[in-house]
Motif scaffolding. Structure first.
Motif, PDB file in Angstrom:
ATOM      1  N   UNK A  39     -23.178  -7.818  63.664  1.00 18.00           N
ATOM      2  CA  UNK A  39     -22.278  -7.726  64.810  1.00 18.00           C
ATOM      3  C   UNK A  39     -22.623  -6.478  65.621  1.00 18.00           C
ATOM      4  N   UNK A  40     -22.960  -6.681  66.885  1.00 17.68           N
ATOM      5  CA  UNK A  40     -23.430  -5.593  67.741  1.00 17.68           C
ATOM      6  C   UNK A  40     -22.468  -5.392  68.908  1.00 17.68           C
ATOM      7  N   UNK A  41     -22.077  -4.153  69.118  1.00 19.96           N
ATOM      8  CA  UNK A  41     -21.257  -3.789  70.277  1.00 19.96           C
ATOM      9  C   UNK A  41     -21.977  -2.662  71.012  1.00 19.96           C
ATOM     10  N   UNK A  42     -22.286  -2.889  72.295  1.00 24.34           N
ATOM     11  CA  UNK A  42     -22.945  -1.861  73.094  1.00 24.34           C
ATOM     12  C   UNK A  42     -21.982  -1.351  74.163  1.00 24.34           C
ATOM     13  N   UNK A  43     -21.843  -0.029  74.253  1.00 18.81           N
ATOM     14  CA  UNK A  43     -20.973   0.570  75.249  1.00 18.81           C
ATOM     15  C   UNK A  43     -21.546   0.453  76.654  1.00 18.81           C
ATOM     16  N   UNK A  44     -20.724   0.839  77.621  1.00 18.06           N
ATOM     17  CA  UNK A  44     -21.164   0.763  79.009  1.00 18.06           C
ATOM     18  C   UNK A  44     -22.044   1.944  79.397  1.00 18.06           C
ATOM     19  N   UNK A  45     -22.058   2.977  78.540  1.00 21.50           N
ATOM     20  CA  UNK A  45     -22.906   4.142  78.777  1.00 21.50           C
ATOM     21  C   UNK A  45     -23.936   4.263  77.667  1.00 21.50           C
ATOM     22  N   UNK A  76     -15.447  -0.450  66.239  1.00 28.12           N
ATOM     23  CA  UNK A  76     -16.886  -0.658  66.442  1.00 28.12           C
ATOM     24  C   UNK A  76     -17.226  -0.925  67.905  1.00 28.12           C
ATOM     25  N   UNK A  77     -16.247  -0.844  68.782  1.00 29.41           N
ATOM     26  CA  UNK A  77     -16.473  -1.078  70.210  1.00 29.41           C
ATOM     27  C   UNK A  77     -16.546   0.276  70.914  1.00 29.41           C
ATOM     28  N   UNK A  78     -17.738   0.822  71.149  1.00 29.92           N
ATOM     29  CA  UNK A  78     -17.866   2.169  71.693  1.00 29.92           C
ATOM     30  C   UNK A  78     -17.829   2.186  73.219  1.00 29.92           C
ATOM     31  N   UNK A  79     -17.470   3.340  73.779  1.00 33.17           N
ATOM     32  CA  UNK A  79     -17.561   3.447  75.237  1.00 33.17           C
ATOM     33  C   UNK A  79     -18.959   3.943  75.626  1.00 33.17           C
ATOM     34  N   UNK A  80     -19.684   4.516  74.661  1.00 29.32           N
ATOM     35  CA  UNK A  80     -21.086   4.858  74.890  1.00 29.32           C
ATOM     36  C   UNK A  80     -21.865   4.611  73.602  1.00 29.32           C
ATOM     37  N   UNK A  81     -23.156   4.309  73.759  1.00 28.88           N
ATOM     38  CA  UNK A  81     -23.978   4.032  72.584  1.00 28.88           C
ATOM     39  C   UNK A  81     -23.767   2.627  72.044  1.00 28.88           C
ATOM     40  N   UNK A  82     -24.337   2.375  70.889  1.00 28.89           N
ATOM     41  CA  UNK A  82     -24.284   1.048  70.264  1.00 28.89           C
ATOM     42  C   UNK A  82     -23.871   1.182  68.804  1.00 28.89           C
ATOM     43  N   UNK A  83     -22.965   0.314  68.370  1.00 30.36           N
ATOM     44  CA  UNK A  83     -22.564   0.268  66.962  1.00 30.36           C
ATOM     45  C   UNK A  83     -22.913  -1.107  66.407  1.00 30.36           C
ATOM     46  N   UNK A  84     -23.695  -1.103  65.328  1.00 23.79           N
ATOM     47  CA  UNK A  84     -24.089  -2.330  64.644  1.00 23.79           C
ATOM     48  C   UNK A  84     -23.338  -2.387  63.314  1.00 23.79           C
ATOM     49  N   UNK A  85     -22.697  -3.502  63.024  1.00 22.06           N
ATOM     50  CA  UNK A  85     -21.977  -3.685  61.761  1.00 22.06           C
ATOM     51  C   UNK A  85     -22.597  -4.825  60.961  1.00 22.06           C
TER      52      UNK A  85
END
Length: 316
Positions: A39-45, A76-85
């Motif tokens: 599961x990948x969440x990428x921020x807008x920054x 896991x939903x960042x405003x910057x960067x990417x978080x992979x779970x």
């Protein structure tokens, strides 16, 4: 980190996007394909990439629950960067609530793996090639094996300034100095020049809410510190750093009764446990050989001579 394309498992993840990917590992003998959800969440920054993973050992369910709760709370939903779970890394083991892969191998001793190796080795190779190179930080969640219950702790090499700083930010009750083990996830991530923390808490095949809460809070602290989220880390009492530790082992075989609370400070000659026979003729007290902290206890009702009973600190 500059503006760049983020490609994971052949999929481009754009800023502000979420992706549910699958790492295809192999087929069962039934011809059903085993796929590991990623599961990948990428921020807008732009920012760094953090990997949160549980279930390297399929029976260590606390780690799976920690990553699950992080997703559920949308941490896991960042405003910057990417978080992979990756909540369940060893899906094979999780299906059977067993530590190992179907080939009997410990996945955490198979890295970086080979494309034509054993089943576990092939899986390790795929992860090393496809996931590991794109991450900057990793938190790997584990539990104690067999009947050994770990008090929440972070393991890292305490002489590494960056790792120790991050471990203190995580703020688990204990930080243990733990050298890298050959062919483990930690060792592979280190050789790629990345930073990895290993969280230990609870025991296998057992869900412990205090352990889960500690893991979730610690991960969120790290996320805030690294800039994935705004706000300050929630630091309570500073973590107790343990540069050196040892196992206290059973002096004899028998029925084992625990007499000390896990995570506590004990004094020399304090009774930690008691070993007895079934017939009322034998009793052996296990005492602390020195003042120390106890951060792992054996919860088995029956032990054999030489079994690890208590993991304790060696004070300098």
């Amino acid at each position: 980190m500059s503006n760049h394309k983020l490609i994971i498992l052949g999929n481009e993840i754009k800023k502000g996007e979420r992706a549910f990917l699958e790492l295809e590992v192999a087929k069962l003998h039934t011809r059903n394909t085993i796929k590991v959800p990623v599961i990948v969440e990428r921020g807008k920054k732009d920012g760094p990439t953090l990997l949160l993973m549980g279930g390297v050992h399929g029976d260590e369910v606390n780690g799976i629950a920690i990553v699950r709760n992080i997703i559920r709370k949308k941490y896991n939903k960042p405003f910057r960067g990417t978080i992979i779970c990756i909540p369940v890394f060893n899906v094979f083991g999780f299906l059977n609530l067993r530590r190992e892969f179907p080939d009997g191998r410990d996945l955490n001793r198979m890295f970086p793996g080979f494309s034509n190796g054993s089943l576990a080795s092939q899986f390790a190779h795929r992860f090393t090639q496809e996931i590991a190179p794109i991450v900057d930080y990793v938190i790997d969640f584990h539990s104690g094996g067999a009947d050994r219950s770990n008090y929440p702790q972070i393991r890292c090499v305490t002489s590494e300034k960056k790792s120790l700083e991050l471990a203190k930010i995580f703020n688990a009750p204990y930080i243990l100095n733990s050298e890298y083990i050959s062919k483990s996830v930690r060792d592979t991530i280190r050789k790629l020049g990345k930073t990895i923390l290993l969280f230990e808490g609870g025991k296998s095949n057992d869900l412990n809410q205090d352990v889960i809460d500690s893991g979730v809070t610690g991960a969120l602290n790290v996320m805030k510190h690294l800039g994935f989220h705004e706000g300050e880390p929630e630091i309570n009492a500073p973590s107790i750093v343990v540069p050196e530790s040892k196992w206290l082992r059973a002096p004899s075989s028998g029925m084992f009764q625990l007499r000390v609370e896990n995570g506590s400070r004990v004094t020399k000659k304090q009774i930690l446990g008691e070993i007895t026979d079934p017939y009322g003729s034998y009793e052996k007290k296990v005492v602390a050989p020195f003042d120390c902290y106890v951060f792992c206890v054996n919860t088995a009702p029956i032990v054999n001579k030489g079994d690890a009973l208590f993991h304790v600190s060696i004070d300098s």
